[in-house]
Write an enzyme that holds these catalytic residues in place. Structure first.
Site: not given
Ligand code: UT7
Length: 329
Positions: A119, A256, A286
């Site tokens: 990225c 980004h 992204n």
């Molecule tokens: O470009 C390269 C760099 N990449 C990035 O910058 C990405 C950085 N990370 C992020 O943007 C965020 O961490 C995400 C958007 C990927 C995830 O957001 P988050 O607030 O960190 O959520 P999380 O991973 O902590 O997940 C929270 C919950 C989980 O459920 P539990 O374990 O709390 O029950 C996931 O299983 O959300 C669940 N979950 C979803 N639910 C519905 C994960 N993906 C999804 C989904 N739909 N697509």
């Protein structure tokens, strides 16, 4: 009297971008994996992304963007002597995507190569081109960020497949003499970083020398998120320090586009006013190395970014890699 090579500036002479026609909304994704529009919008700000169709390879997207940037600059392919494509989704393991684009735009001299920093690729490619132009070895560079991340995704993994999209953006940089002050048009400073210890937080589980397959993107989103804001703000602080500028001096902040929450938290930490932030993640998702030139192009074409504006770009991605560049447009 002419000034020395340290006063050579890489000035943006043209910009262009390209998005595949096929748009995929959050509602479309709800039909494919266990997700909701609400979750995606709240956690990321993403509403739509574009997905490449059959035959739309990375070099095809890159060539469309390159031709648009050349037209914007009033140039043809043969006016370019350095072509760099930032991509992690090349058409082939080799030759480079850049050489494919070189042939497609009719550039019959100079050098073309790929830069791979995921990225952060566009920032790394811009910094690389800037060094070449500042040294006097090359005169006009085409810097392209182009990706087809849809082809690396595991479409059964809801934690990653909802986040990414495809696209390409390109910038023509031209070496011009500057006075050596921050009033000069062109790239004023670049700051690149990497730390290979973070590999497992964001990687692809395949490759020619390991599995012999392309593999799929794997990300521990929470871990990436935890590092993102401090990494990108660190390199922006470096850019301010190197130029004696502050957040107040910025006209535009073009980060980004991975996640709206990361963008807003980074701007807030540095005191960048919300009205100066260019956001396209809602419409593009992204797009990795393509996200910054796509956002820059959108803001130039709608009249926000104008010649003379001070523009900060920054990115963070797999590796980890991260970097910033401060540009007088
Ligand atoms: O470009 C390269 C760099 N990449 C990035 O910058 C990405 C950085 N990370 C992020 O943007 C965020 O961490 C995400 C958007 C990927 C995830 O957001 P988050 O607030 O960190 O959520 P999380 O991973 O902590 O997940 C929270 C919950 C989980 O459920 P539990 O374990 O709390 O029950 C996931 O299983 O959300 C669940 N979950 C979803 N639910 C519905 C994960 N993906 C999804 C989904 N739909 N697509």
């Amino acid at each position: 009297m002419t000034s020395g090579p340290t006063h050579m500036r890489s000035v943006v002479a043209g910009i262009g971008s390209f998005l595949p026609a096929r748009k995929v909304s959050n509602a479309d994704l709800e039909k494919m994996v266990d997700t909701t529009d609400d979750w995606i919008v709240q956690r990321t700000g993403i509403r739509n992304r574009h997905i490449a169709g059959e035959g739309e390879t990375t070099s095809v997207l890159a060539t469309h963007a390159a031709n648009a940037a050349l037209a914007d600059a009033g140039l043809t392919g043969n006016d370019i002597d350095l072509l760099i494509v930032a991509t992690s989704t090349p058409d082939y393991t080799f030759p480079s995507t850049a050489t494919q684009v070189q042939a497609a735009i009719g550039m019959l001299h100079g050098a073309a190569f790929d830069v791979q920093a995921v990225c952060s690729g566009f920032v790394f490619a811009m910094a690389t081109a800037d060094k070449f132009l500042m040294s006097g070895s090359h005169r006009r560079a085409l810097v392209i960020g182009a990706e087809t991340f849809s082809r690396l995704l595991d479409w059964n993994d809801r934690t990653t497949c909802v986040l990414f999209g495809d696209g390409a953006g390109a910038v023509v940089l031209e070496a011009r003499e500057g006075a050596g002050t921050i009033k000069d048009r062109g790239m004023l400073t670049t700051h690149l970083r990497s730390d290979g210890r973070h590999r497992e937080k964001l990687y692809v589980d395949g490759g020619p020398s390991t599995t012999g397959t392309v593999g799929h993107l794997r990300m521990s989103g929470r871990d990436v998120f935890r590092h993102a804001v401090s990494m990108v703000t660190d390199v922006m602080v470096d850019a301010f320090a190197a130029t004696g500028t502050t957040a107040e001096d910025l006209d535009w902040f073009v980060p980004h586009q991975a996640n709206r929450r990361i963008i807003d938290a980074s701007a807030e930490k540095l005191g960048i006013a919300p009205g100066k932030i260019v956001v396209t993640v809602d419409q593009h998702g992204n797009t990795s190395a393509a996200s910054i030139p796509l956002a820059l192009c959108a803001a130039v074409k709608d009249g926000r970014i104008k010649a003379g504006d001070l523009v900060m770009i920054e990115a963070m991605g797999g590796g980890f890699t991260w970097g910033s560049a401060l540009i007088r447009w």
